[in-house]
Design a protein around this motif. Sequence first.
Motif, short mmCIF file in Angstrom:
data_model
loop_
_atom_site.label_atom_id
_atom_site.label_comp_id
_atom_site.label_asym_id
_atom_site.label_seq_id
_atom_site.Cartn_x
_atom_site.Cartn_y
_atom_site.Cartn_z
N CYS A 297 4.39 -4.15 5.55
CA CYS A 297 4.88 -2.81 6.12
C CYS A 297 5.30 -3.06 7.60
CB CYS A 297 4.17 -1.62 5.93
SG CYS A 297 4.55 -0.18 6.56
N SER B 78 6.93 2.99 -1.03
CA SER B 78 5.72 2.89 -0.57
C SER B 78 5.89 2.36 0.77
CB SER B 78 4.74 2.18 -1.11
OG SER B 78 4.08 2.67 -2.28
N GLY C 206 8.60 1.26 -6.97
CA GLY C 206 7.60 1.93 -6.48
C GLY C 206 7.20 1.32 -5.02
N ALA C 207 7.17 0.13 -4.83
CA ALA C 207 6.99 -0.64 -3.97
C ALA C 207 7.79 -0.29 -2.75
CB ALA C 207 6.75 -2.37 -4.18
N GLN D 194 8.09 5.02 2.99
CA GLN D 194 7.41 6.08 3.51
C GLN D 194 6.43 5.83 4.61
OE1 GLN D 194 5.75 7.36 -0.23
NE2 GLN D 194 7.62 8.02 -1.22
N ARG D 195 5.68 4.52 4.47
CA ARG D 195 4.69 4.19 5.38
C ARG D 195 5.46 3.78 6.79
NH1 ARG D 195 1.87 -0.15 3.24
NH2 ARG D 195 0.74 -0.32 5.27
N ARG E 131 0.79 -1.19 -0.21
CA ARG E 131 0.02 -0.09 0.05
C ARG E 131 0.75 1.13 -0.03
NH1 ARG E 131 -5.31 0.23 1.95
NH2 ARG E 131 -6.24 -1.70 2.39
N SER E 132 0.35 2.16 -0.52
CA SER E 132 0.84 3.52 -0.46
C SER E 132 0.35 4.21 0.66
CB SER E 132 0.72 4.37 -1.64
OG SER E 132 1.30 3.90 -2.58
N CYS E 133 0.83 5.20 1.27
CA CYS E 133 0.46 6.11 2.54
C CYS E 133 -0.65 6.86 2.04
CB CYS E 133 1.43 6.78 3.11
SG CYS E 133 0.85 7.98 4.23
#
Length: 207
Positions: A68, A98, A94-95, A101-102, A45-47
């Motif tokens: 995560c 994500s 990209g994964a 960042q989270r 998931r993205s934040c």
Amino acid sequence: MKVLLINGSPHKSGNTFLALKEVSDTLATEGIESEIVQIGTKPVRSCIACGQCIVKSLGKCVFDDDICNRISEKMASADALIVGSPVYYGQPNGAVLSLIQRMFFSAGSHVQYKPAAAIAVCRRGGATSAFQTLNMPFQMMNMPVVTSQYWNIVYGREEGEARLDIEGMQTMRTLAKNMAWILKNAHAECANHHPEKEEWQPMNFIR
């Protein structure tokens, strides 16, 4: 002392893994434990900036349906972090972005003041921009960035080609030795004595 290494590639045994493995093997010769964790091929998931991790003081992301929080838990008991990623269009996977960042937003206390480094693995170009992107979050979390003899870049496309990058592999070993040196000195000289932090003074440019 333990270093957590995140393999940000969907290929479990690809060139990113080989770069991280070179670091891990060298850390072992220095008496430093390490663990390589792969993010896998399932969605990350993205934040969504819901802020629930902060509002509820969870210490983890409110969404618990991907890797995560599992990696955040591992980071809590680690002393340092190394993130490796393949280069896609001049950017990290990209994964893995994500994930970082989270993890940093929801469980930032697990990474504060812990030494960190990034590794970019590419076929030909875009490695420096991906490397820079991976390093930027470390500097926002008071994480000392561990250096090497060159930027932490390894070249290779087909599985196994990273081994042929002689300088790249040497750079990985130098990174590992520098990481071990920093960890040993930190634990010996100033364990748990972090710099005093000023109270955060946020300022938005739009009023």
